[in-house]
Design a protein around this motif. Structure first.
Motif, PDB file in Angstrom:
ATOM      1  N   VAL B  79       0.829  -1.195   0.000  1.00  0.00           N
ATOM      2  CA  VAL B  79       0.000   0.000   0.000  1.00  0.00           C
ATOM      3  C   VAL B  79       0.871   1.256   0.000  1.00  0.00           C
ATOM      4  CG1 VAL B  79      -1.694   1.346   1.279  1.00  0.00           C
ATOM      5  CG2 VAL B  79      -1.910  -1.136   1.188  1.00  0.00           C
ATOM      6  N   ILE B  80       0.557   2.176  -0.910  1.00  0.00           N
ATOM      7  CA  ILE B  80       1.204   3.487  -0.916  1.00  0.00           C
ATOM      8  C   ILE B  80       0.162   4.525  -0.505  1.00  0.00           C
ATOM      9  CG2 ILE B  80       2.334   5.253  -2.304  1.00  0.00           C
ATOM     10  CD1 ILE B  80       3.362   3.137  -4.130  1.00  0.00           C
ATOM     11  N   ALA B  81       0.452   5.278   0.544  1.00  0.00           N
ATOM     12  CA  ALA B  81      -0.453   6.331   0.983  1.00  0.00           C
ATOM     13  C   ALA B  81      -0.197   7.585   0.164  1.00  0.00           C
ATOM     14  CB  ALA B  81      -0.245   6.623   2.463  1.00  0.00           C
ATOM     15  N   LEU B  82      -1.287   8.231  -0.238  1.00  0.00           N
ATOM     16  CA  LEU B  82      -1.190   9.479  -0.989  1.00  0.00           C
ATOM     17  C   LEU B  82      -2.034  10.510  -0.249  1.00  0.00           C
ATOM     18  CD1 LEU B  82      -0.134  10.826  -3.554  1.00  0.00           C
ATOM     19  CD2 LEU B  82      -2.207  10.088  -4.712  1.00  0.00           C
ATOM     20  N   SER B  83      -1.408  11.592   0.182  1.00  0.00           N
ATOM     21  CA  SER B  83      -2.123  12.551   1.018  1.00  0.00           C
ATOM     22  C   SER B  83      -1.732  13.967   0.638  1.00  0.00           C
ATOM     23  CB  SER B  83      -1.800  12.311   2.488  1.00  0.00           C
ATOM     24  OG  SER B  83      -2.246  13.387   3.278  1.00  0.00           O
ATOM     25  N   ALA B  84      -2.610  14.897   0.955  1.00  0.00           N
ATOM     26  CA  ALA B  84      -2.276  16.300   0.709  1.00  0.00           C
ATOM     27  C   ALA B  84      -1.350  16.837   1.804  1.00  0.00           C
ATOM     28  CB  ALA B  84      -3.548  17.138   0.630  1.00  0.00           C
ATOM     29  N   TYR B  85      -1.254  16.117   2.912  1.00  0.00           N
ATOM     30  CA  TYR B  85      -0.528  16.667   4.061  1.00  0.00           C
ATOM     31  C   TYR B  85       0.572  15.722   4.528  1.00  0.00           C
ATOM     32  CZ  TYR B  85      -5.209  18.449   3.796  1.00  0.00           C
ATOM     33  OH  TYR B  85      -6.384  18.944   3.324  1.00  0.00           O
ATOM     34  N   SER B  86       1.597  16.285   5.109  1.00  0.00           N
ATOM     35  CA  SER B  86       2.690  15.472   5.634  1.00  0.00           C
ATOM     36  C   SER B  86       2.660  15.487   7.155  1.00  0.00           C
ATOM     37  CB  SER B  86       4.028  15.996   5.119  1.00  0.00           C
ATOM     38  OG  SER B  86       4.214  17.341   5.506  1.00  0.00           O
ATOM     39  N   ASP B  87       1.448  15.509   7.711  1.00  0.00           N
ATOM     40  CA  ASP B  87       1.276  15.562   9.157  1.00  0.00           C
ATOM     41  C   ASP B  87       1.872  14.323   9.811  1.00  0.00           C
ATOM     42  OD1 ASP B  87      -0.055  15.144  11.757  1.00  0.00           O
ATOM     43  OD2 ASP B  87      -1.056  17.000  11.199  1.00  0.00           O
ATOM     44  N   LYS B  88       2.634  14.576  10.871  1.00  0.00           N
ATOM     45  CA  LYS B  88       3.334  13.496  11.560  1.00  0.00           C
ATOM     46  C   LYS B  88       2.393  12.372  11.999  1.00  0.00           C
ATOM     47  CE  LYS B  88       5.493  13.004  16.113  1.00  0.00           C
ATOM     48  NZ  LYS B  88       5.985  13.806  17.254  1.00  0.00           N
ATOM     49  N   ARG B  89       1.254  12.750  12.537  1.00  0.00           N
ATOM     50  CA  ARG B  89       0.330  11.737  13.044  1.00  0.00           C
ATOM     51  C   ARG B  89      -0.134  10.801  11.938  1.00  0.00           C
ATOM     52  NH1 ARG B  89      -1.453  15.043  17.409  1.00  0.00           N
ATOM     53  NH2 ARG B  89      -2.310  16.533  15.960  1.00  0.00           N
ATOM     54  N   PHE B  90      -0.462  11.377  10.782  1.00  0.00           N
ATOM     55  CA  PHE B  90      -0.950  10.557   9.681  1.00  0.00           C
ATOM     56  C   PHE B  90       0.126   9.629   9.180  1.00  0.00           C
ATOM     57  CE2 PHE B  90      -4.032  14.106   8.713  1.00  0.00           C
ATOM     58  CZ  PHE B  90      -4.946  13.528   9.554  1.00  0.00           C
ATOM     59  N   GLY B 101       4.643   2.877   1.648  1.00  0.00           N
ATOM     60  CA  GLY B 101       5.113   4.117   1.045  1.00  0.00           C
ATOM     61  C   GLY B 101       4.213   5.274   1.421  1.00  0.00           C
ATOM     62  N   TYR B 102       4.741   6.479   1.343  1.00  0.00           N
ATOM     63  CA  TYR B 102       3.944   7.658   1.684  1.00  0.00           C
ATOM     64  C   TYR B 102       4.375   8.809   0.786  1.00  0.00           C
ATOM     65  CZ  TYR B 102       1.079  10.540   4.780  1.00  0.00           C
ATOM     66  OH  TYR B 102       0.090  11.334   5.315  1.00  0.00           O
ATOM     67  N   LEU B 103       3.428   9.312   0.000  1.00  0.00           N
ATOM     68  CA  LEU B 103       3.704  10.444  -0.883  1.00  0.00           C
ATOM     69  C   LEU B 103       2.730  11.563  -0.560  1.00  0.00           C
ATOM     70  CD1 LEU B 103       4.075   8.724  -4.380  1.00  0.00           C
ATOM     71  CD2 LEU B 103       5.899   9.549  -2.893  1.00  0.00           C
ATOM     72  N   ILE B 104       3.172  12.805  -0.681  1.00  0.00           N
ATOM     73  CA  ILE B 104       2.232  13.912  -0.591  1.00  0.00           C
ATOM     74  C   ILE B 104       1.957  14.423  -2.003  1.00  0.00           C
ATOM     75  CG2 ILE B 104       2.966  14.547   1.717  1.00  0.00           C
ATOM     76  CD1 ILE B 104       4.478  16.849   0.551  1.00  0.00           C
TER      77      ILE B 104
END
Lengths: 214, 214
Positions: B79-90, B101-104
């Motif tokens: 799973v790759i997360a795609l988010s508008a924010y780079s908030d630490k909690r998320f 993976g994590y992309l903004i």
DNA sequence: AAACAAATCCCCGGTACCCGGTAATTTCCG
DNA sequence: CGGAAATTACCGGGTACCGGGGATTTGTTT
């Protein structure tokens, strides 16, 4: 003759994705991308495109303000608003600002190219969700004849942005070098103008306006 | 052998745009799209993809919950997360949920294809902005070793969602058929758990969580 | 069974928000 | 210039938020 298009959005990945979607269309050429309102103004002045696709929620100068400024210098430019929301206020403000089209991001992907072609030919293109809100607004003609009534002053916008950050009235007063009572008046005027009645609603409005980030 | 990918986002246009961007890559095949968490679960069970690109902010089931459920049934899925924010909690919650993976969305467009290839080979891919927050979190190891500390109860999430809608405590109490005092206790517990201290911050958190729409 | 967390309810106190009205000054626009 | 709008400021009252504590029931875990 290709339709020359520029894209404006604060998310680079969305820009790249929209570009590659539009590049599949042989009659549309993406000639530039901008990440905020200021960059968009510069880009349009430099590339003189036929159509600008503008995201409403951008940091700094939001899409509505950018559109107004854009059309002063380039009256022949056609602007398509692209937003995550079909909020009545935004639609009316954006159309009053001079946008010829309005799409929400939940629209089908191929609606963008269809909208671009329609707008390039001088037509107006609204996605179905937005068209519905327009006819609703037409019922009480006050909201279409006059302005939308939502013209917040400069200081009111500043107060709203700080409120949405979670600041208290006294904190905002200190930051803005005015009395706390004045801050409260601004807040109450904002609430009255927008017909909102809680900090939560104010915060969401500010986010939609691009005054602060979620 | 192509990498089979599914996309999940609540905006159809973004889905279409991401798809056409990825279709330019010859070694990546987009085999499905989902508009919310439930549809994503069904889609993954049906198509058995190698990689799922999941937007965090989706209505109904958000990306974090969807990822947790997804990996229960399909442990081999990446799973790759795609988010508008780079908030630490998320970031921490999403990685704890099992995302590789994590992309903004502000990342460069070609980062997505690079991330997909890296993840498909069993690597982990974090965009630079997110990598920074991870190392920051590693400093105070409490936030990485244990859980993130943000485990809101079911009722607490319900209260938070209604608070972010602009409802008052008494309105929420009526809606949930409990006493107003209980609602207040929930709110205070939420604020203590999340270290937030105003309705504005609560609202923004709820929006980021996908508990309500801006 | 005991320990624990979650959810429910209540009390108290302080502060800040929310709403009403009034009014002066500055700024902008016709 | 004159009026409208924006910005500044104050008073007063009611309510809700915010933070602290304590208590009970329920269900889960150990």
């Amino acid at each position: 003759m290709n339709i020359r298009v520029v894209l404006a959005d604060d998310h680079k990945m969305i820009l790249a994705a929209l570009r590659s979607m539009l590049e599949k269309e042989t009659d549309i050429a993406v000639v530039g991308e901008a990440g905020d309102g200021a960059a968009l103004l510069e880009l349009v002045a430099r590339t003189m495109p036929d159509v600008a696709v503008v995201d409403i929620g951008m940091p700094g100068m939001n899409g509505i303000e950018a559109t107004q400024r854009l059309l002063v210098g380039q009256p022949r430019l056609k602007v398509i608003a692209l937003s995550a929301y079909s909020d009545k206020r935004f639609v009316l403000e954006m159309l009053n600002a001079g946008a010829k089209g309005y799409l929400i991001k939940a629209s089908a992907g191929d609606e963008l190219s269809r909208a671009i072609r329609a707008i390039a030919q001088g037509q107006t293109y609204l996605c179905p969700e937005v068209a519905g809100t327009i006819v609703d607004a037409a019922r009480d003609k006050t909201s279409l004849t006059g302005h939308t009534g939502v013209n917040l002053g400069r200081r009111e916008r500043e107060v709203l942005a700080l409120l949405a950050e979670g600041k208290s009235s006294s904190e905002i007063a200190a930051r803005m070098h005015i009395a706390a009572s004045t801050v409260e008046v601004h807040r109450r005027n904002i609430m009255r103008k927008l017909d909102l009645h809680s900090v939560a609603e104010l915060t969401k409005y500010a986010i939609r306006q691009g005054l602060t980030s979620p």
